[in-house]
Design a protein around this motif. Structure first.
Motif, PDB file in Angstrom:
ATOM      1  N   ILE A 319      22.685   5.279  -4.401  1.00  0.00           N
ATOM      2  CA  ILE A 319      23.751   6.041  -5.056  1.00  0.00           C
ATOM      3  C   ILE A 319      24.593   6.648  -3.941  1.00  0.00           C
ATOM      4  O   ILE A 319      24.066   7.365  -3.072  1.00  0.00           O
ATOM      5  CB  ILE A 319      23.201   7.151  -5.963  1.00  0.00           C
ATOM      6  N   ARG A 320      25.886   6.382  -3.978  1.00  0.00           N
ATOM      7  CA  ARG A 320      26.748   6.783  -2.873  1.00  0.00           C
ATOM      8  C   ARG A 320      28.066   7.331  -3.393  1.00  0.00           C
ATOM      9  O   ARG A 320      28.715   6.715  -4.256  1.00  0.00           O
ATOM     10  CB  ARG A 320      27.005   5.571  -1.972  1.00  0.00           C
ATOM     11  N   SER A 321      28.454   8.468  -2.880  1.00  0.00           N
ATOM     12  CA  SER A 321      29.746   9.041  -3.274  1.00  0.00           C
ATOM     13  C   SER A 321      30.877   8.217  -2.679  1.00  0.00           C
ATOM     14  O   SER A 321      30.706   7.534  -1.671  1.00  0.00           O
ATOM     15  CB  SER A 321      29.846  10.494  -2.805  1.00  0.00           C
ATOM     16  N   TYR A 328      32.999  16.490   1.863  1.00  0.00           N
ATOM     17  CA  TYR A 328      31.592  16.110   1.872  1.00  0.00           C
ATOM     18  C   TYR A 328      31.375  14.771   1.171  1.00  0.00           C
ATOM     19  O   TYR A 328      31.934  14.509   0.102  1.00  0.00           O
ATOM     20  CB  TYR A 328      30.768  17.203   1.187  1.00  0.00           C
ATOM     21  N   GLU A 329      30.555  13.922   1.778  1.00  0.00           N
ATOM     22  CA  GLU A 329      30.114  12.667   1.181  1.00  0.00           C
ATOM     23  C   GLU A 329      28.592  12.605   1.265  1.00  0.00           C
ATOM     24  O   GLU A 329      27.988  13.243   2.127  1.00  0.00           O
ATOM     25  CB  GLU A 329      30.704  11.456   1.909  1.00  0.00           C
ATOM     26  N   TRP A 330      27.992  11.819   0.400  1.00  0.00           N
ATOM     27  CA  TRP A 330      26.532  11.741   0.401  1.00  0.00           C
ATOM     28  C   TRP A 330      26.070  10.354  -0.023  1.00  0.00           C
ATOM     29  O   TRP A 330      26.801   9.577  -0.660  1.00  0.00           O
ATOM     30  CB  TRP A 330      25.950  12.799  -0.538  1.00  0.00           C
ATOM     31  N   LEU A 331      24.843  10.064   0.336  1.00  0.00           N
ATOM     32  CA  LEU A 331      24.174   8.826  -0.053  1.00  0.00           C
ATOM     33  C   LEU A 331      22.700   9.128  -0.284  1.00  0.00           C
ATOM     34  O   LEU A 331      22.066   9.819   0.519  1.00  0.00           O
ATOM     35  CB  LEU A 331      24.342   7.757   1.035  1.00  0.00           C
ATOM     36  N   VAL A 332      22.159   8.635  -1.380  1.00  0.00           N
ATOM     37  CA  VAL A 332      20.741   8.788  -1.697  1.00  0.00           C
ATOM     38  C   VAL A 332      20.191   7.410  -2.055  1.00  0.00           C
ATOM     39  O   VAL A 332      20.839   6.647  -2.788  1.00  0.00           O
ATOM     40  CB  VAL A 332      20.517   9.764  -2.868  1.00  0.00           C
TER      41      VAL A 332
END
Length: 731
Positions: A319-321, A328-332
């Motif tokens: 899951i990636r913004s 801010y960006e994120w990845l899980v």
């Protein structure tokens, strides 16, 4: 190297290009599309550069990448990868491989010829936070053409020295506006370059086939689905090892490698408001058989067969913004795998081996009571099943503000390895009284050992980096990065024949008693990588350059060694600490649209910081098989015929250089620095091209491999001069 800036996209929509393949790009799922803005050492090889330099496999990619070395020796089973002083000859790879985002689980599947590659990406330095196990040294990405963007038929016919042929064809079409299908197949063969002097036959012949089906679908609602299925087969002789004592390749028993591989990868991606959800699922099957005259001499010592069937399943959720210019960006992500193989690895002893390795040693130790084996051949049997599985959770956060980007991530990785083994032998011998010749005693030997070994591995794999774009835009990137990498632990299945052999000899009063747990198991290899580098562009992107320096602190270094005594095998051990430090440089200069210069250079000094093998302290010695220098330089110039861009004569010349390479821990043997000259002339029109090419035009002599078997030293020669012609059709 050809650096390809890519625009960031929320879904992997490819650049539409039905007339030319030069602009075809593929968006990666876990990393930014514009990799030159990232804090990683990167080499990108586009389709034109790959075709110009006959890059058709992972092994041939290595020539163009600084500090990457994949020696071509043995067979397609031996895909040994070294990067920045990291790498080992057997078991787990140091560099990962993905094909259209699908990871390849075992390095025995790394070496096969590829068709219609759009782009190679090689990321150096640990990539374990995002990609997990066996990416301690980096990861290689291969992206192939998309039937959603290119429609038509392509064909290839190639002939080269030593009776080498390769033919292939592929077809791309749209089944509907949103659904594309591609089919490809290729066949290759070679008579071989090296002759076995024992029987006068070429030993490195090969017959190879690859078939591939790719189905892609996307719609306007943000869905993208791709399924790629492939099958490859290889039948080859291989193993042209020359005995250093004679300088000849001469062995009496058959050597061959046979492999059948099936892979299917399903990628699904859905774009939502603010983020994308991706799933990458694969099934992989490997059926291979390596059979060796393991002594590689004209004598009847022994042979080894290693026949394996392996099934593997992998799953990765991401899951990636969406990417932002600021903020801010994120990845899980969460990933897992299950891998199970069955393997038979019998060693057959023959007359000369029984006499020289067993009878002679016993009779020298007890001359008054000589022995004689019951039969002139016997079997050491080894059978294994190994179910392994693992899972991981990982996260990466990115914050952008102005000219700065801060990125940090962490992976929690767990792996369970299990080995069920059975080792058997049934044989016997008679003991005589030398003075009278009378029978003293007869002993039967019946060994049937079996058991189960288990190992659990837990790792924390962080990364942190700071990136600076010092001037307007993102044409220049300066970064500092700290990353931790991991290379999986496991079991030395090749050592069981030695354990059994030594137990047999111990029963006779000679030999060594090996501890199974100590000899067979080895721990993961771990390293911290500290790096400072940058990607730069100027002169309207006509000059692109990359520069970096690194230091790697490696612990529990995995090293391939030969156990003490007169043994038949090799084993992996954890060899204390090593330090690797060095630098990398690459530059592409295009002064005109028709002329381009490429140069890449890598320097690595990899040495043992702490390693004593019980016989000698190797601290300060260079790490074996890791070259100090790698160099690739190329110039190519296109001539328009009649002022027409559609008719070109392309002239190219290149230089590939490597060395020096030490072959042993004591640094007593080495391959000095060597350079190979290549060139090509290509006549290119819209629907076909003809290329005349040559490699190692000066026929430089060099070695690619060295090893020891039963205290005999062996080397493999590098490939000599090769000339070829390649016809490509585009319809």
């Amino acid at each position: 190297m050809a650096m390809v800036p890519l625009a960031a996209q929320a879904v992997p929509v490819l650049v539409s290009d039905t007339l030319s393949l030069d602009e075809v790009t593929v968006t990666a799922i876990k990393q930014s599309a514009d990799m030159r803005t990232q804090a990683t050492a990167l080499t990108v090889i586009d389709r034109q550069e790959a075709e110009r330099n006959q890059v058709v496999s992972v092994k041939s990619v290595a020539d163009l990448v600084p500090n990457l070395f994949i020696p071509d020796y043995g067979s397609r089973m031996t895909s040994t990868v070294y990067v920045r002083g990291i790498g080992t000859r057997i078991d787990q790879p140091a560099v990962g491989l993905t094909i259209d985002n699908v990871p390849v689980m075992t390095k025995e599947n790394y070496d096969f010829d590829l068709m219609d590659v759009a782009r190679f990406e090689v990321l150096r330095g640990p990539q374990s936070t995002l990609y997990g196990r066996n990416t301690l040294g980096g990861v290689m990405h291969v992206y192939t053409l998309s039937p959603l963007n290119y429609q038509g038929t392509r064909a290839l016919v190639q002939g080269a020295s030593h009776g080498t042929w390769r033919v292939g064809a592929s077809h791309y079409r749209l089944l509907s506006d949103n659904l594309g299908l591609s089919l490809s197949a290729q066949y290759g063969s070679t008579n071989g370059e090296f002759t076995n002097q024992y029987n006068g036959k070429r030993c490195d012949w090969e017959r190879m086939f690859t078939g591939r089906v790719k189905l892609e679908w996307r719609n306007q609602d943000g869905w993208y689905v791709s399924n790629v299925a492939s099958v490859t087969t290889s039948r080859q002789g291989g193993y042209p090892y020359e005995w250093a004592e004679t300088g000849e390749i001469a062995y009496n028993d058959t050597c061959f490698y046979r492999r059948t591989s099936v892979m299917d990868g399903l990628t699904m991606l859905k774009s939502f408001d603010g983020f994308t959800l991706s799933s990458i699922t694969s099934y992989q099957y490997l059926d291979d058989n390596m059979t060796l005259d393991q002594d590689f001499t004209p004598h009847d010592y022994f042979t080894l067969t290693q026949a394996r069937r392996e099934h593997a399943v992998t799953q990765d959720f991401v899951i990636r913004s969406h990417e932002r210019a600021e903020g801010y960006e994120w990845l899980v992500g969460a990933s897992g795998f299950y891998r199970r193989y069955r393997m038979d690895a019998p060693v057959n002893f023959y007359d000369y081996g029984i006499a020289d390795l067993i009878e002679r040693h016993v009779n020298d130790a007890m001359p008054e009571y000589p022995i004689e084996w019951d039969t002139r051949t016997f079997l050491l049997g080894s059978h294994f099943t190994s179910p392994n599985w693992g899972g991981a959770l990982y996260h990466e956060s990115t914050y952008r503000w102005g000219q700065w980007t801060l990125q940090a991530g962490l992976r929690i990785d767990y792996e369970h390895a299990r080995l069920n083994y059975r080792s058997v032998t049934h044989t016997g011998y008679s003991t005589y009284v030398k003075a009278t010749g009378a029978l003293f005693t007869h002993d039967d030997i019946d060994i049937d050992d079996h058991g189960t070994l288990n190992k659990d591995f837990l790792g924390l794999l962080p990364n942190v980096s700071l990136t600076w774009h010092p001037w307007a835009g993102k044409n220049h990137t300066v970064y500092v990065a700290v990353t931790r990498g991991n290379k999986a632990g496991g079991f030395n299945t090749q050592m069981f024949s030695d354990v059994l052999q030594q137990r047999l000899m111990k029963m006779m009063g000679i030999g060594m008693q090996y501890d199974v747990d100590k000899m067979v198991g080895y721990k993961p290899e771990k390293a911290w990588n500290y790096e400072l580098g940058g990607h730069f562009e100027c002169w309207q992107s006509r000059v692109q350059s990359d520069l970096g320096v690194f230091f790697m602190d490696c612990r529990d270094r995995q090293l391939t060694v030969f156990p003490a005594g007169t043994t038949t095998g090799r084993m992996m051990t954890n060899a204390g600490k090593t330090h690797s430090w060095g630098a990398e440089f690459a530059m592409t200069v295009s002064p005109t649209e028709l002329t381009r210069f490429n140069v890449s250079y890598g320097f690595t000094h990899a040495a043992f910081k702490d390693y004593n093998d019980g016989k000698q302290d190797h601290s300060g010695k260079r790490v074996p098989y890791a070259p100090m220098h790698t160099l690739f330089a190329e110039v190519n110039h296109s001539i328009k015929i009649g002022g027409d861009w559609n008719k070109l004569l392309i002239l190219a010349a290149n230089l590939r250089a490597t060395g020096d390479i030490y072959w042993d821990e004591a640094n007593t043997m080495r391959q000095p620095f060597y350079a190979l000259l290549g060139a090509s002339i290509t006549w290119k029109q819209p629907h076909y091209s003809v290329q005349l090419w040559g490699r190692n035009l000066t026929d430089t002599q060099y070695k690619t491999f060295y090893f020891v078997s039963i205290q005999h030293h062996f080397l493999q020669r590098g490939h000599g001069r090769q000339l070829g012609v390649t016809l490509r059709l585009t319809l």
